[in-house]
Scaffold this motif. Sequence first.
Motif, PDB file in Angstrom:
ATOM      1  N   ASP A  93       3.207 -32.919  33.090  1.00 32.70           N
ATOM      2  CA  ASP A  93       2.830 -32.839  31.680  1.00 32.70           C
ATOM      3  C   ASP A  93       1.986 -31.594  31.389  1.00 32.70           C
ATOM      4  O   ASP A  93       1.126 -31.602  30.515  1.00 32.70           O
ATOM      5  CB  ASP A  93       2.093 -34.111  31.233  1.00 32.70           C
ATOM      6  N   LEU A  96       6.120 -27.709  28.530  1.00 33.20           N
ATOM      7  CA  LEU A  96       7.262 -28.188  27.757  1.00 33.20           C
ATOM      8  C   LEU A  96       8.390 -27.195  27.969  1.00 33.20           C
ATOM      9  O   LEU A  96       8.161 -25.988  28.037  1.00 33.20           O
ATOM     10  CB  LEU A  96       6.942 -28.233  26.262  1.00 33.20           C
ATOM     11  N   THR A 112       1.543 -27.353  27.514  1.00 36.64           N
ATOM     12  CA  THR A 112       1.142 -28.540  26.755  1.00 36.64           C
ATOM     13  C   THR A 112      -0.369 -28.453  26.534  1.00 36.64           C
ATOM     14  O   THR A 112      -1.045 -27.600  27.147  1.00 36.64           O
ATOM     15  CB  THR A 112       1.452 -29.823  27.544  1.00 36.64           C
TER      16      THR A 112
END
Length: 146
Positions: A93, A96, A112
Motif C-alpha cells: 500500500d 498506486l 499513496t
Amino acid sequence: MTSYNNPSKSLDGTPTAGDYQALATFRLALRRFMVFSESAAIEAGLRPQQHQALLIIKALSILSPPSVGEVAEHLLLRHHSAVELINRLVRMDLLLRFRDPEDRRRVRVALTPLGEEKLAVLATAHLEELRAVRPLLIKLLRHFDS
C-alpha cells in the motif's frame, strides 16, 4: 587531521599522495552514507531498493507520474525487475499503479499517502545526515578542483 589540499600537483597528471587520501576518504564518506541509508530504510520497514524506488518515483512525479519504464531506467533495473519491485510496493500500500490516460499501453505509478509518509520520514533523516557530512564532502570536492 589529514590535509586534502593538493599543493604538490604532479606535473604528469598522475595522482599524488593527497589525491589518494582524498579519494579514500571520499569513498569512505559515501559508503558510510550508503550504510546509513540502508539501515534507515530497514528501520522504516523497507528494503533499501524499495526506499530508492519511492524516492525516484517522488522525484520523477514533479512533472507527471512516472511510467514503470522510467522507474526501471532510473533504478538501473530491467523492466521486469522494476515490475516485481512495484508489485511489492503496491501490495504494501505504498504505491498506486494506473494506466496512462493518453496511452493506455503505458502503466504509471504514484505514491499513496502511506508511501508519501514513509518517504518523508526517510528523506528528513537523509537530509540531516547529509547536512552533518556536508563540511567534509565540500572539503574533499574542493580538493578535486585543483
